[in-house]
Design a protein around this motif. Structure first.
Motif, PDB file in Angstrom:
ATOM      1  N   MET A 279       0.773  -1.124   0.019  1.00  0.00           N
ATOM      2  CA  MET A 279      -0.053  -0.033   0.007  1.00  0.00           C
ATOM      3  C   MET A 279       0.752   1.036  -0.033  1.00  0.00           C
ATOM      4  SD  MET A 279      -3.417  -0.763   2.533  1.00  0.00           S
ATOM      5  CE  MET A 279      -2.252  -1.132   3.917  1.00  0.00           C
ATOM      6  N   LEU A 280       1.832   1.277   0.816  1.00  0.00           N
ATOM      7  CA  LEU A 280       2.896   2.494   0.961  1.00  0.00           C
ATOM      8  C   LEU A 280       3.479   2.933  -0.112  1.00  0.00           C
ATOM      9  CD1 LEU A 280       3.921   2.189   4.610  1.00  0.00           C
ATOM     10  CD2 LEU A 280       2.310   4.035   3.892  1.00  0.00           C
ATOM     11  N   PHE A 281       4.109   1.726  -0.654  1.00  0.00           N
ATOM     12  CA  PHE A 281       5.299   1.987  -1.795  1.00  0.00           C
ATOM     13  C   PHE A 281       4.961   1.497  -3.088  1.00  0.00           C
ATOM     14  CE2 PHE A 281       7.630   1.347   2.390  1.00  0.00           C
ATOM     15  CZ  PHE A 281       8.423   2.432   2.484  1.00  0.00           C
ATOM     16  N   GLU A 282       3.948   0.411  -3.337  1.00  0.00           N
ATOM     17  CA  GLU A 282       3.566   0.056  -4.861  1.00  0.00           C
ATOM     18  C   GLU A 282       2.511   0.886  -5.215  1.00  0.00           C
ATOM     19  OE1 GLU A 282       5.118  -1.966  -6.690  1.00  0.00           O
ATOM     20  OE2 GLU A 282       6.852  -2.379  -5.229  1.00  0.00           O
ATOM     21  N   VAL A 283       1.349   1.326  -4.306  1.00  0.00           N
ATOM     22  CA  VAL A 283      -0.034   1.974  -4.610  1.00  0.00           C
ATOM     23  C   VAL A 283       0.323   3.375  -4.461  1.00  0.00           C
ATOM     24  CG1 VAL A 283      -2.537   2.058  -4.194  1.00  0.00           C
ATOM     25  CG2 VAL A 283      -1.144  -0.318  -4.109  1.00  0.00           C
ATOM     26  N   ALA A 284       0.727   3.745  -3.077  1.00  0.00           N
ATOM     27  CA  ALA A 284       0.778   5.194  -2.761  1.00  0.00           C
ATOM     28  C   ALA A 284       1.948   5.988  -3.203  1.00  0.00           C
ATOM     29  CB  ALA A 284       0.470   5.150  -1.399  1.00  0.00           C
ATOM     30  N   ASN A 285       3.005   5.174  -3.489  1.00  0.00           N
ATOM     31  CA  ASN A 285       4.352   5.834  -3.640  1.00  0.00           C
ATOM     32  C   ASN A 285       4.919   6.693  -2.772  1.00  0.00           C
ATOM     33  OD1 ASN A 285       6.616   6.260  -5.403  1.00  0.00           O
ATOM     34  ND2 ASN A 285       5.793   7.848  -6.631  1.00  0.00           N
ATOM     35  N   LEU A 286       5.102   6.068  -1.499  1.00  0.00           N
ATOM     36  CA  LEU A 286       5.454   6.997  -0.417  1.00  0.00           C
ATOM     37  C   LEU A 286       6.921   7.518  -0.578  1.00  0.00           C
ATOM     38  CD1 LEU A 286       5.054   7.771   2.502  1.00  0.00           C
ATOM     39  CD2 LEU A 286       6.051   5.843   3.349  1.00  0.00           C
ATOM     40  N   ARG A 287       7.181   8.910  -0.262  1.00  0.00           N
ATOM     41  CA  ARG A 287       8.447   9.484  -0.358  1.00  0.00           C
ATOM     42  C   ARG A 287       8.588  10.439   0.523  1.00  0.00           C
ATOM     43  NH1 ARG A 287       5.585  10.090  -4.934  1.00  0.00           N
ATOM     44  NH2 ARG A 287       5.578  12.645  -4.650  1.00  0.00           N
ATOM     45  N   GLU A 288       9.988  10.841   0.690  1.00  0.00           N
ATOM     46  CA  GLU A 288      10.503  11.752   1.888  1.00  0.00           C
ATOM     47  C   GLU A 288       9.416  12.825   1.870  1.00  0.00           C
ATOM     48  OE1 GLU A 288      14.331  14.133   3.221  1.00  0.00           O
ATOM     49  OE2 GLU A 288      14.267  12.747   1.359  1.00  0.00           O
ATOM     50  N   GLY A 289       9.006  13.160   3.364  1.00  0.00           N
ATOM     51  CA  GLY A 289       8.447  14.445   3.629  1.00  0.00           C
ATOM     52  C   GLY A 289       6.812  14.042   3.440  1.00  0.00           C
TER      53      GLY A 289
ATOM     54  N   VAL B 223      -6.686  16.491  12.457  1.00  0.00           N
ATOM     55  CA  VAL B 223      -5.449  16.202  11.540  1.00  0.00           C
ATOM     56  C   VAL B 223      -5.476  17.642  10.936  1.00  0.00           C
ATOM     57  CG1 VAL B 223      -4.964  15.375   9.395  1.00  0.00           C
ATOM     58  CG2 VAL B 223      -5.968  13.676  11.166  1.00  0.00           C
ATOM     59  N   LYS B 224      -6.506  18.295  10.577  1.00  0.00           N
ATOM     60  CA  LYS B 224      -6.516  19.814   9.894  1.00  0.00           C
ATOM     61  C   LYS B 224      -6.082  20.775  10.964  1.00  0.00           C
ATOM     62  CE  LYS B 224     -10.086  18.965   6.530  1.00  0.00           C
ATOM     63  NZ  LYS B 224     -11.405  19.440   5.891  1.00  0.00           N
ATOM     64  N   ARG B 225      -6.167  20.292  11.983  1.00  0.00           N
ATOM     65  CA  ARG B 225      -5.622  21.470  13.129  1.00  0.00           C
ATOM     66  C   ARG B 225      -4.072  21.407  13.139  1.00  0.00           C
ATOM     67  NH1 ARG B 225      -3.556  21.047  17.981  1.00  0.00           N
ATOM     68  NH2 ARG B 225      -4.222  18.788  18.289  1.00  0.00           N
ATOM     69  N   ILE B 226      -3.496  20.281  12.733  1.00  0.00           N
ATOM     70  CA  ILE B 226      -2.294  20.040  12.756  1.00  0.00           C
ATOM     71  C   ILE B 226      -1.658  20.376  11.357  1.00  0.00           C
ATOM     72  CG2 ILE B 226      -0.057  18.578  12.823  1.00  0.00           C
ATOM     73  CD1 ILE B 226      -2.198  17.192  15.015  1.00  0.00           C
ATOM     74  N   SER B 227      -2.495  19.755  10.298  1.00  0.00           N
ATOM     75  CA  SER B 227      -2.046  19.983   8.958  1.00  0.00           C
ATOM     76  C   SER B 227      -3.287  20.436   8.158  1.00  0.00           C
ATOM     77  CB  SER B 227      -1.472  18.631   8.266  1.00  0.00           C
ATOM     78  OG  SER B 227      -1.163  18.747   6.960  1.00  0.00           O
ATOM     79  N   ALA B 228      -3.236  21.697   7.823  1.00  0.00           N
ATOM     80  CA  ALA B 228      -4.500  22.315   7.308  1.00  0.00           C
ATOM     81  C   ALA B 228      -4.666  21.604   5.915  1.00  0.00           C
ATOM     82  CB  ALA B 228      -4.201  23.872   7.308  1.00  0.00           C
ATOM     83  N   ASP B 229      -3.732  21.451   5.356  1.00  0.00           N
ATOM     84  CA  ASP B 229      -3.904  20.830   3.851  1.00  0.00           C
ATOM     85  C   ASP B 229      -4.627  19.464   3.959  1.00  0.00           C
ATOM     86  OD1 ASP B 229      -3.472  23.320   2.866  1.00  0.00           O
ATOM     87  OD2 ASP B 229      -1.265  22.595   2.418  1.00  0.00           O
ATOM     88  N   GLY B 230      -4.165  18.910   4.886  1.00  0.00           N
ATOM     89  CA  GLY B 230      -4.570  17.162   5.168  1.00  0.00           C
ATOM     90  C   GLY B 230      -3.287  16.502   5.051  1.00  0.00           C
ATOM     91  N   VAL B 231      -3.489  15.238   4.528  1.00  0.00           N
ATOM     92  CA  VAL B 231      -2.486  14.155   4.409  1.00  0.00           C
ATOM     93  C   VAL B 231      -2.394  13.439   2.966  1.00  0.00           C
ATOM     94  CG1 VAL B 231      -3.006  13.454   6.596  1.00  0.00           C
ATOM     95  CG2 VAL B 231      -4.091  12.401   4.900  1.00  0.00           C
ATOM     96  N   ASP B 232      -1.344  13.116   2.586  1.00  0.00           N
ATOM     97  CA  ASP B 232      -0.825  12.592   1.153  1.00  0.00           C
ATOM     98  C   ASP B 232      -1.504  11.131   1.096  1.00  0.00           C
ATOM     99  OD1 ASP B 232       0.849  14.713   0.197  1.00  0.00           O
ATOM    100  OD2 ASP B 232       2.121  14.193   2.157  1.00  0.00           O
ATOM    101  N   ILE B 233      -1.588  10.224   2.004  1.00  0.00           N
ATOM    102  CA  ILE B 233      -2.095   8.946   2.122  1.00  0.00           C
ATOM    103  C   ILE B 233      -2.936   8.664   3.180  1.00  0.00           C
ATOM    104  CG2 ILE B 233      -1.248   6.518   1.991  1.00  0.00           C
ATOM    105  CD1 ILE B 233       1.587   7.525   1.038  1.00  0.00           C
ATOM    106  N   VAL B 234      -4.000   8.155   2.946  1.00  0.00           N
ATOM    107  CA  VAL B 234      -5.169   7.622   3.838  1.00  0.00           C
ATOM    108  C   VAL B 234      -5.244   6.023   3.505  1.00  0.00           C
ATOM    109  CG1 VAL B 234      -7.392   7.619   4.595  1.00  0.00           C
ATOM    110  CG2 VAL B 234      -6.357   9.690   3.902  1.00  0.00           C
ATOM    111  N   LEU B 235      -4.870   5.412   4.626  1.00  0.00           N
ATOM    112  CA  LEU B 235      -4.975   4.046   4.677  1.00  0.00           C
ATOM    113  C   LEU B 235      -6.149   3.369   5.686  1.00  0.00           C
ATOM    114  CD1 LEU B 235      -1.365   2.832   4.999  1.00  0.00           C
ATOM    115  CD2 LEU B 235      -2.481   3.288   3.213  1.00  0.00           C
ATOM    116  N   ASP B 236      -7.471   3.028   4.978  1.00  0.00           N
ATOM    117  CA  ASP B 236      -8.891   2.769   5.627  1.00  0.00           C
ATOM    118  C   ASP B 236      -8.886   1.227   5.698  1.00  0.00           C
ATOM    119  OD1 ASP B 236     -11.119   3.026   6.405  1.00  0.00           O
ATOM    120  OD2 ASP B 236     -12.062   3.919   4.800  1.00  0.00           O
TER     121      ASP B 236
END
Length: 418
Positions: A170-180, A238-251
């Motif tokens: 999920m992290l690397f093959e589907v969502a392409n997790l990268r630095e930051g 989450v929005k209080r900490i990161s107003a723009d949201g997140v890059d990946i959601v694993l549900d």
């Protein structure tokens, strides 16, 4: 004369044994396996779909490897949320019962089928199995078997394949997790949740948001960056900490969390559904719970995805392995994961060990969200007397008493995703 009589007696015994073996292979005159007809083993058997009383430990004929298969003397088996759904019959196209559940195990190679290469009798291995894992012996194709590192225990090995391969894919093959990047993972205290947290730590500056039951927070607080109570309004947190949201959601929850997850995605973010534990509320399958969860799923508008630059995906490891023939891909992923393990960068989290006869109690612990990490069936573990009796007996009618839907809700049993 005495010598001839002894020879005839020996020949007669051999014929009886040979005939008995044939009857066992063919199911016998009454379709039952008689003691001495063939080698037997202990296995957890699901007699029919339903509640916990559908599970019991029984004797079954020991399998032998076919071409391309390995025979494994099982030491430990992994329990996953999908096993709970299988028990209820709460999956697409469930197999016929009776069946032996379980999809992953670890043990020692006991025999090799024809054309098997790269393994030897005595090798310590872990494996994916298309059902039948919860037994003393299993046979599975060699492409689904992997050697265990010398310093990895059998219980750790049984906790490794499903959780870490799912998290990695999920992290690397589907969502392409990268630095930051940033990741939101539900059930952060579970096996997959902990694997996700560990793998994210191998990439610089990845922020991990996690939800979990409050009693788990102290134990897992150091594995994620920001931890929220599963019943809190995590979207606002989450929005209080990161107003723009997140890059990946694993549900792994589905239901109303689908819409919440999509709303939290940044542009070019990826939402991945890999479970639906909100559809499991009671001990048995409930159409009401399924319908309620499905109704809560926000209907995805493709035009909106296009306008907002968002990606929605799904992931099922078992389908990828056994229906879509991607064993070679998974083999490459396992090689990478074992390198990370050998480098001390990841390590499976084992919650507790249970005897085969304690499978009901172990499964209930998953259902109640009681575990941190993976539950393991230890094939060699002796059960406590009360648990052993409960797991080998049925009610007078041979069936469980079905709970009324209201009773299930009053019990407040919380579903748990592995």
């Amino acid at each position: 004369m005495a010598k001839e009589g002894a020879q005839r007696a020996e020949e007669t015994e051999q014929m009886i044994e040979k005939e008995g073996g044939r009857e066992a292979a063919e199911g016998g005159a009454g379709g039952s396996l008689r003691a001495g007809d063939a080698k037997e083993m202990r296995a957890v058997v699901l007699s029919a779909f339903g509640g916990l009383n559908k599970l019991r430990v029984s004797k079954k004929a020991m399998p032998e490897p076919q071409e391309g298969e390995l025979k494994i003397r099982v030491k430990a088996c992994g329990l996953n949320f999908i096993d709970l759904m299988v028990r209820q019959g709460n999956i697409d196209n469930p197999p016929k019962t009776p069946l032996v559940p379980g999809f992953e195990c670890s043990g020692i190679v006991e025999a090799l089928g024809d054309s098997v290469k790269g393994f030897e009798i005595g090798d310590r291995v872990m494996a994916f199995v298309n059902y039948n894992a919860w037994a003393e012996v299993v046979c599975t194709p060699a492409e689904f078997v992997y050697k265990i590192p010398d310093d990895m225990s059998f219980s750790e090995a049984a906790a490794f394949p499903m959780n870490f391969v799912t998290a990695y894919m999920m992290l690397f093959e589907v969502a392409n997790l990268r630095e930051g990047m940033s990741v939101l993972v539900h059930s952060a205290g579970g096996g997959v949740g902990q694997a996700v947290a560990q793998l994210c730590s191998t990439i610089p500056n990845v922020t991990v948001f996690g939800t979990a039951s409050s009693f788990k927070h102290e134990a897992i607080k150091n594995s994620v960056t920001h931890l929220f109570d599963r019943n809190a309004d995590y979207v606002q947190e989450v929005k209080r900490i990161s107003a723009d949201g997140v890059d990946i959601v694993l549900d792994c929850l589905c239901g109303e969390n689908t819409g919440k997850g999509l709303s939290l995605l940044k542009p070019l973010g990826t939402y991945i559904l890999y479970g639906s534990s909100n559809m499991v509320t009671g001990e048995t399958k409930s159409f009401f719970s399924f319908a309620k969860s499905w109704w809560q799923v926000e209907k995805v508008n493709p035009i909106k995805l296009y306008e907002e630059n968002k990606v929605i995906a799904g992931f099922s490891l078992l389908n990828l392995l056994f229906k879509q023939n991607r064993g070679g891909l998974i083999k490459g992923v396992m090689d990478k994961l074992l390198n990370l393990y050998n480098s001390k960068k990841i390590k499976p989290v084992v919650d507790s060990l249970w005897a085969l006869e304690e499978v009901k109690e172990a499964m209930q612990r998953i259902h109640d969200r009681g575990n941190i990490g993976k539950l393991i069936l230890d094939v060699e573990k002796a059960p406590t007397p009360l648990m052993a009796n409960d797991s080998t007996e049925t009610s007078e009618a041979g069936e469980e008493e079905e709970d009324h839907e209201g009773d299930n809700e009053n019990k407040e049993r919380m579903p748990f995703i592995q």
